[in-house]
Every structure is written in C-alpha cells, then in structure tokens.
Design a protein around this motif. Structure first.
Motif, PDB file in Angstrom:
ATOM      1  N   VAL A  54       1.162 -15.378  -6.207  1.00 48.95           N
ATOM      2  CA  VAL A  54       1.938 -14.292  -5.538  1.00 48.95           C
ATOM      3  C   VAL A  54       3.484 -14.380  -5.925  1.00 48.95           C
ATOM      4  O   VAL A  54       3.965 -15.520  -6.310  1.00 48.95           O
ATOM      5  CB  VAL A  54       2.021 -14.390  -3.900  1.00 48.95           C
ATOM      6  N   GLU A  59       4.444 -11.624   0.086  1.00 54.50           N
ATOM      7  CA  GLU A  59       2.744 -11.557  -0.346  1.00 54.50           C
ATOM      8  C   GLU A  59       1.918 -12.628  -0.224  1.00 54.50           C
ATOM      9  O   GLU A  59       0.749 -12.515   0.200  1.00 54.50           O
ATOM     10  CB  GLU A  59       2.923 -11.298  -1.874  1.00 54.50           C
ATOM     11  N   PHE A  62       0.588 -12.473   3.372  1.00 56.66           N
ATOM     12  CA  PHE A  62      -0.566 -11.316   3.238  1.00 56.66           C
ATOM     13  C   PHE A  62      -1.824 -11.948   2.638  1.00 56.66           C
ATOM     14  O   PHE A  62      -3.010 -11.639   3.289  1.00 56.66           O
ATOM     15  CB  PHE A  62      -0.154 -10.085   2.793  1.00 56.66           C
ATOM     16  N   ALA A  63      -1.793 -12.563   1.535  1.00 54.05           N
ATOM     17  CA  ALA A  63      -2.888 -13.008   0.972  1.00 54.05           C
ATOM     18  C   ALA A  63      -3.684 -14.143   1.841  1.00 54.05           C
ATOM     19  O   ALA A  63      -4.804 -14.232   1.945  1.00 54.05           O
ATOM     20  CB  ALA A  63      -2.490 -13.901  -0.137  1.00 54.05           C
ATOM     21  N   LEU A 102      -0.418 -11.141  -7.046  1.00 53.67           N
ATOM     22  CA  LEU A 102       0.086  -9.997  -6.100  1.00 53.67           C
ATOM     23  C   LEU A 102       1.613  -9.952  -6.248  1.00 53.67           C
ATOM     24  O   LEU A 102       2.376 -10.926  -6.345  1.00 53.67           O
ATOM     25  CB  LEU A 102      -0.181 -10.533  -4.540  1.00 53.67           C
ATOM     26  N   ALA A 104       5.296  -6.980  -5.408  1.00 57.63           N
ATOM     27  CA  ALA A 104       5.582  -5.635  -4.540  1.00 57.63           C
ATOM     28  C   ALA A 104       6.253  -4.747  -5.602  1.00 57.63           C
ATOM     29  O   ALA A 104       6.546  -5.417  -6.837  1.00 57.63           O
ATOM     30  CB  ALA A 104       6.719  -6.047  -3.496  1.00 57.63           C
ATOM     31  N   GLU A 125      -0.616  -4.454  -6.424  1.00 59.77           N
ATOM     32  CA  GLU A 125       0.373  -4.257  -5.772  1.00 59.77           C
ATOM     33  C   GLU A 125       0.244  -4.328  -4.193  1.00 59.77           C
ATOM     34  O   GLU A 125      -0.587  -3.678  -3.831  1.00 59.77           O
ATOM     35  CB  GLU A 125       0.957  -2.803  -6.134  1.00 59.77           C
ATOM     36  N   VAL A 126       1.366  -5.054  -3.474  1.00 62.89           N
ATOM     37  CA  VAL A 126       1.094  -5.173  -2.209  1.00 62.89           C
ATOM     38  C   VAL A 126       2.152  -4.150  -1.563  1.00 62.89           C
ATOM     39  O   VAL A 126       3.605  -4.277  -1.754  1.00 62.89           O
ATOM     40  CB  VAL A 126       1.343  -6.659  -1.704  1.00 62.89           C
ATOM     41  N   LEU A 128       4.556  -4.350   1.188  1.00 61.55           N
ATOM     42  CA  LEU A 128       5.384  -5.025   2.180  1.00 61.55           C
ATOM     43  C   LEU A 128       5.995  -4.422   3.094  1.00 61.55           C
ATOM     44  O   LEU A 128       7.146  -3.805   2.830  1.00 61.55           O
ATOM     45  CB  LEU A 128       6.257  -5.969   1.326  1.00 61.55           C
ATOM     46  N   GLU A 138      -2.973  -3.697   5.321  1.00 65.12           N
ATOM     47  CA  GLU A 138      -2.982  -4.143   4.070  1.00 65.12           C
ATOM     48  C   GLU A 138      -3.984  -5.668   3.809  1.00 65.12           C
ATOM     49  O   GLU A 138      -4.585  -5.909   3.048  1.00 65.12           O
ATOM     50  CB  GLU A 138      -1.691  -4.574   3.789  1.00 65.12           C
ATOM     51  N   ARG A 141      -7.549  -4.732   3.276  1.00 67.25           N
ATOM     52  CA  ARG A 141      -7.645  -4.035   1.941  1.00 67.25           C
ATOM     53  C   ARG A 141      -7.964  -5.368   1.013  1.00 67.25           C
ATOM     54  O   ARG A 141      -8.671  -5.678   0.261  1.00 67.25           O
ATOM     55  CB  ARG A 141      -6.535  -3.338   1.566  1.00 67.25           C
ATOM     56  N   LEU A 142      -6.981  -6.381   1.183  1.00 66.19           N
ATOM     57  CA  LEU A 142      -6.842  -7.519   0.483  1.00 66.19           C
ATOM     58  C   LEU A 142      -8.002  -8.457   0.795  1.00 66.19           C
ATOM     59  O   LEU A 142      -8.707  -9.015  -0.150  1.00 66.19           O
ATOM     60  CB  LEU A 142      -5.957  -8.320   0.721  1.00 66.19           C
TER      61      LEU A 142
END
Length: 275
Positions: A54, A59, A62-63, A102, A104, A125-126, A128, A138, A141-142
């Motif tokens: 990332v 990011e 999020f991961a 990952l 932005a 693409e994340v 944020l 999000e 989705r990931l």
C-alpha cells in the motif's frame, strides 16, 4: 510552480526508470515457483492470504480491516503529503513480490511504481474516505477481492459497535444539548457526521478565498473541522469559531478505530470549550 512540478516529476520518472533493470534482475533471481507452478505470493492470494503493498497507512488500514495480514506500507508516516514521496529501491522490490498494490487517485506515481518493478500485482484504486458507510463498503469490496470476506465482515461488526459508542459519547457532549453548527474541510466531513453536527458549509481542498471567508463566517459556525494533513492555518479568523484539527491517517499499527476515537476526543474537547 509548474516548472518545479515538472522537475519533481522528471526526477521521479528518472529514478523509476533507473531502477527497472535492477528490479528485473531481482525478480529473475527470486522467481521460484511451487510444485504446481504458481508463484509463492499468488498461492497465498488463492488461500486468502494475499501479499499487499500500500502507498500509505490509510490504504494499509483498509487492507488490514479487509483481512489482509501481510501488508507493506511504502510512504513513511513522516511524509505529510504522500504524492511528494520518491520511492526507494526497497519499495519497488516489495511491489515486485505483491499480489495487490493499493493506492489513492491523488497518488499518481503508484502505476509507475508497479511498471518499474515489473510486478504482476493487481493495481487497486482505493476510495479513501473515513465516512462510516463508505469505509464499510470499501472494506467489503477489498475483502471480496482478497478472498477474506469472513475477516472483513468480522471487522465491520466490531467497527459498527465502536463507531456507535464514539458517536454516542460525542453527541452527549453537545453544548446545551443542541447539535453544533460546523464548517468542514471537504475531507473532514466524516467527523461532522460522527459528531451529529449540523454542517453549514464546506471548503477546500484549495485555500479559502476572501469571498468564501465572508460567506462561511456569516454562517456563524461554532466549530471549524480542518484537515490536519492539508491545513493552511486558521480558516475563519475573527469568526469566533473554534478550529479542530481532524487526522485522517491511521498510525503504524494500521488500525482505523483510533482515528475515530481520537477525532471524538478532540470534538468533545472543542465542544466543551465552545459551550
């Protein structure tokens, strides 16, 4: 300004191109496969244990929330503005062995990093945004992308509980029991939602113009929710509004929840003084 940007861009591109051949050799030397012919990282991805690189801790959080356990962050926390970071050879080496990269939209060098590293990683693409609903969408989705849906769902359940507690605590601190009027920087509006505040105006990411200053001040906000990562100083001087610096990026532990707790604490403090 444009010329300085071109110089920085040219220097970054030169760095990436210079490192490409070295990384290609690295990939050749490390390109062993398992007995089925799959690369090690690819096999991990199929088992729901992807190797994820990332660009920043945002990011990365999020991961991690989505269930990724092997997460490498490229941009150090000390770099306040991620797009200004120049990747090092070790960064590109990490990308070369990743399943996913990952980034932005405001980090345009991510695709060049992947290209220079010769990676077969999937570039993702994340979006944020710490708005609770957007975060959950999000992360889901990931999780589906990583094959870690169960872990993502478990995190989301804990997030809902924690977010609800923080929001309740902050809203109990409303001055006089009334939702405060706030002006928010466009990337800090999520904190107004957390506080249950009444948003009377937004600004940014550009600096506030004199016309905007007059317009926003006329709204008589109690608070200005600024973006700590893009702050230009006091936004509405002489308006009587108390400014709160909202931090979007998680820490090195890649945990999103403290972002909400810390924002809640700052909001409570500001509302107490405003009251």
């Amino acid at each position: 300004m444009a010329s300085r940007t071109r110089v920085r861009s040219t220097a970054r591109n030169t760095l990436l191109l210079t490192l490409t051949s070295a990384l290609a050799a690295l990939a050749t030397g490390c390109g062993s496969t398992d007995s089925k012919g799959d690369g090690g990282s690819g096999a991990q991805a199929k088992r729901g244990k992807p190797v994820v690189v990332v660009t920043t801790t945002w990011e990365g959080a999020f991961a991690k929330a989505a269930g990724a356990q092997d997460v490498k962050v490229i941009v150090p926390q000390s770099v306040h503005h991620a797009p200004d970071y120049d990747p090092k050879p070790s960064d590109l080496a990490a990308v070369a062995s990743a399943d996913f990269v990952l980034y932005a939209p405001f980090e345009p060098y991510a695709a060049k990093i992947k290209e220079a590293a010769g990676s077969k990683a999937e570039l993702v693409e994340v979006a944020l945004d710490n708005d609770a609903d957007k975060v959950k969408a999000e992360v889901a989705r990931l999780g589906k992308l990583f094959g870690t849906e169960a872990a993502a769902a478990k995190w989301t359940a804990s997030f809902d509980t924690e977010y609800g507690l923080v929001a309740k605590d902050v809203q109990a601190a409303w001055p006089g029991g009334k939702s405060p009027a706030v002006v928010s920087q466009v990337f800090s509006t999520w904190s107004a939602k957390l506080a249950g505040a009444t948003t009377v105006g937004t600004y940014g990411p550009e600096a506030v113009t004199p016309a905007q200053l007059a317009e926003l001040s006329a709204k008589k906000p109690a608070l200005v929710l600024d973006n700590a990562h893009m702050s230009t100083g006091t936004v509405l001087p002489d308006s009587g509004a108390r400014q709160v610096e909202i931090v979007n990026y998680p820490g090195a532990d890649l945990d999103l929840l403290p972002v909400y707790r810390n924002a809640g604490a700052e909001l409570k403090k500001a509302m107490g003084k405003a009251g």
